[in-house]
Design a protein around this motif. Structure first.
Motif, PDB file in Angstrom:
ATOM      1  N   ASP A 134       0.660  -1.069   0.056  1.00 60.02           N
ATOM      2  CA  ASP A 134      -0.002  -0.033   0.024  1.00 60.02           C
ATOM      3  C   ASP A 134       0.780   1.392  -0.146  1.00 60.02           C
ATOM      4  N   GLU A 135       1.889   1.318   0.855  1.00 58.33           N
ATOM      5  CA  GLU A 135       2.566   2.504   0.726  1.00 58.33           C
ATOM      6  C   GLU A 135       3.375   2.893  -0.646  1.00 58.33           C
ATOM      7  N   TRP A 136       4.011   1.520  -1.141  1.00 59.53           N
ATOM      8  CA  TRP A 136       4.609   1.667  -2.487  1.00 59.53           C
ATOM      9  C   TRP A 136       3.608   2.139  -3.305  1.00 59.53           C
ATOM     10  N   SER A 137       2.457   1.756  -3.297  1.00 58.15           N
ATOM     11  CA  SER A 137       1.555   2.026  -4.252  1.00 58.15           C
ATOM     12  C   SER A 137       1.137   3.640  -4.251  1.00 58.15           C
ATOM     13  N   LEU A 138       1.306   4.217  -3.206  1.00 62.02           N
ATOM     14  CA  LEU A 138       1.085   5.809  -3.051  1.00 62.02           C
ATOM     15  C   LEU A 138       2.349   6.722  -4.067  1.00 62.02           C
ATOM     16  N   GLU A 147       3.950  -6.535  -9.807  1.00 63.91           N
ATOM     17  CA  GLU A 147       4.684  -7.029 -11.015  1.00 63.91           C
ATOM     18  C   GLU A 147       6.186  -7.117 -10.656  1.00 63.91           C
ATOM     19  N   ASN A 148       6.622  -5.840 -10.447  1.00 63.01           N
ATOM     20  CA  ASN A 148       8.182  -5.912 -10.554  1.00 63.01           C
ATOM     21  C   ASN A 148       8.888  -6.029  -9.270  1.00 63.01           C
ATOM     22  N   TRP A 149       8.418  -5.906  -8.139  1.00 63.02           N
ATOM     23  CA  TRP A 149       8.854  -5.699  -6.623  1.00 63.02           C
ATOM     24  C   TRP A 149       8.326  -6.943  -5.671  1.00 63.02           C
ATOM     25  N   ILE A 150       6.631  -6.908  -5.683  1.00 67.10           N
ATOM     26  CA  ILE A 150       6.288  -7.695  -4.378  1.00 67.10           C
ATOM     27  C   ILE A 150       6.443  -9.317  -5.000  1.00 67.10           C
TER      28      ILE A 150
END
Length: 638
Positions: A134-138, A147-150
């Motif tokens: 959620d924090e990275w999606s902000l 796709e690339n990190w999680i």
């Protein structure tokens, strides 16, 4: 492992130098590349790649590292912040390129306890899929983040967990530092010499104090000049109050009607006379009269302001009459057209207000429908969340069993290590004895130096005391004769004695007092003239007020008669359309509620709240309708 450890250390040093408030990342990377030219090309390329990645994704890395310090890394130092940033960057962005073997070598080159904590926190599946995502999606798009990190981090989950277990085994196999018991000091008696009895010192002579001078009388008694100034101040105040008394009596006679003004003036005269008379001569009985129309007392600024206002109004009226005499036109037609336009504007404003009210009611109906749909979606999400929590609880139970087994193995290893403690204790005792002997020798040398310095300081102080005593024995001349009539003779212009100076000061005081009396007389005359002008202006103001009051009463009666007739209700197309839409949405909401009633998670509160909201909206609609009718009446009257 040492190779990668040095590379990571250089990256951390460069990150410590970077200041985001002042430095620009591109310029900082150029400066870092120039400083790293002495290293090999492979090292230089690896360090610059990791450094540029940490600077580019600084916000993403800061999210994870700050959360680690808050949740799991309470005991970790803040100096290791950049180390955790580098490890987070390598695990998130470079793990596929480096390979797991190379990544595990880099991890083993760093402190194992810190790496175990941070890797366990970063590769936790709960945190990766919930708050980290959620924090990275902000900051970036959700699809790109997942796709690339999680997803790559979730794929490397088993290997990393195995690496963490290996690191924990290595930490448990390391022998802890042996605990040594501190040596207990044994007290010994001091071998002190018996001191000699001290000789009785010779008493010093008591110094004879000189007789002090007596306290002057001026300390407790004020000077005569101050008493004279107080007497003159009181006399001047009494004179000014007497003059103001006369002026106020004259003003009250002019402002109050004659029938009751005489009684008020007499009463005020008696009050003011009693104020200045001694307390023995009190009047036995006083009669006070309360008039119906008490005049408002105005200050000077208010009187002048109101007088100038009425004067300007009179001048404007005279100019208007002169223009009419000269043949100027009348504004009656323009005023009628202006009233019509104002009535039209008010009708439009009322229609716009009604539209806004109906729009609010329509949005409320739409919000209720949206809330019902939202409750259905929330119920489905809650069921999914319960299933996920059940799976996670099962995983936690398995993990606790594994931790208990590892703790039992660790206890057995500690018992074996404690058997070899005695040998380490003997070595530590020998080292401590040598350190104690060295410290004793250094303390002896320091004591000798301090004793010599104290002796020299004592000699210097004795010499200074002897010099001071020799200076005190020298004779001193006391007292000095002063002649007040003698001129000092310094060669200055206008030089005079103290007696002459006092005489001149007395003459200056007399002239200054004479000037003050003349100025006081001028001020009193100016006040009298000003009070007379104010009385005349008060009379003019009373006349103007009476005329303005009569005209205002006539206007009020006309307005009251016009406001009696009711106005027709407004028939605006926008208002009718909004009412139709509100009725449709209310019918749809009732239909939705009847077809599928959904119970909220907190059941007992929606019904009274809905009743309160409906009552609130009904009252608001009634108040708006009353206000609309009043405005329509005012428009019709205008």
């Amino acid at each position: 492992m040492a190779y990668y450890g040095k590379c990571i250390e250089t990256v951390i040093e460069q990150l410590n130098k970077f200041k985001p408030e002042k430095d620009i990342p591109e310029q900082f990377l150029e400066a870092a590349s120039t400083s790293l030219q002495t290293l090999s090309p492979q090292k230089q390329a690896f360090i610059l790649e990791v450094l540029s990645g940490c600077l580019e994704y600084r916000k993403l890395l800061a999210v994870v590292v700050d959360a680690f310090y808050v949740r799991a890394g309470w005991l970790c130092r803040r100096a290791d912040y950049n180390l955790f940033e580098v490890i987070c960057y390598l695990a998130t962005f470079q793990l596929d390129e480096l390979g797991f073997q190379l990544f595990s070598d880099i991890i083993r080159s760093q402190p194992l306890d810190k790496m175990c904590k941070f890797l366990g926190f970063l590769f936790n599946p709960l945190s990766l899929c919930s708050w980290i995502k959620d924090e990275w999606s902000l900051i970036y798009e959700t699809a790109h983040v997942s796709e690339n990190w999680i997803d790559p981090l979730m794929r490397w989950q088993p290997e990393v967990q195995e690496l963490i277990k290996q690191l924990e085994k290595v930490m448990t196999n390391q022998s802890p530092l042996p605990k040594t018991k501190a040596k207990v000091t044994e007290p010994k008696e001091f071998n002190l010499t018996v001191p000699r009895p001290r000789a009785i010192p010779v008493p010093e002579p008591v110094p004879v104090m000189t007789k002090p001078k007596p306290i002057p009388r001026s300390t407790y008694h004020p000077p005569k000049e101050q008493e004279q100034l107080e007497m003159t101040r009181r006399y001047n105040r009494w004179k000014a109050e007497e003059l103001l008394l006369k002026v106020n009596i004259e003003e009250m006679r002019c402002a109050v009607p004659r029938s009751r003004g005489t009684t008020l003036v007499q009463g005020s005269e008696k009050k003011l006379q009693l104020r200045f008379m001694p307390r023995i001569l009190k009047t036995p009985k006083l009669t006070f009269y309360k008039p119906n129309n008490v005049p408002v007392k105005l200050n000077t600024a208010a009187i002048l302001r109101e007088g100038s206002l009425y004067q300007r109004q009179v001048e404007k009226e005279l100019q208007r009459v002169d223009k009419l005499v000269d043949g100027a036109g009348d504004f009656s037609e323009f005023l009628e057209w202006q009233k019509k336009m104002q009535a039209k504007d008010q009708e439009e404003a009322l229609a716009a207000g009604e539209c806004r009210r109906l729009q609010g009611k329509l949005s409320r109906e739409e919000a209720i429908l949206a809330r019902q749909l939202l409750r259905q979606g929330n119920k489905q999400k809650a069921d999914q969340k319960k299933e996920e929590t059940a799976e996670l609880m099962q995983q936690c139970a398995e993990r606790r069993l594994q931790e208990e087994r590892s703790i039992k193995e660790l206890v057995e290893q500690v018992i074996e290590v404690q058997k070899n403690v005695k040998v380490a204790q003997m070595k530590l005792l020998k080292g401590r004895r040598q350190i104690v002997q060295e410290v004793i020798e250094e303390s002896r040398e320091l004591l000798q130096r301090t004793a010599e310095a104290a002796k020299e300081e004592q000699k210097r102080r004795c010499e200074l005391i002897a010099q001071h005593r020799a200076l005190e024995t020298q004779p001193m001349r006391k007292g000095k004769l002063v002649d007040l009539t003698q001129i000092p003779g310094y060669g200055l212009e206008g030089e005079m004695s103290v007696v002459e100076l006092r005489e001149r000061l007395a003459l200056l005081k007399e002239t200054q007092q004479r000037k003050e009396e003349e100025k006081r007389d001028q001020i009193i005359q100016a006040k009298r003239a000003r009070s007379q002008g104010l009385q005349n202006m008060v009379e003019q103001i009373s006349l103007c007020r009476a005329a303005m009051g009569r005209s205002a009463a006539l206007r009020w009666e006309q307005k009251k008669a016009q406001s009696a007739a009711p106005g027709p209700p407004s028939q605006d197309q926008r208002v009718l359309e909004l009412r139709r839409r509100i009725e449709e949405s209310a019918a749809e909401r009732r239909k939705q509620a009847a077809s599928g009633p959904i119970s909220a998670p907190r059941a007992p509160r929606p019904k009274p709240r809905a009743q309160l909201e409906s009552r609130h909206w009904v009252e608001l609609q009634q108040s708006r309708e009353r206000r609309l009718r009043a405005l329509q009446r005012s428009c019709v009257d205008a």
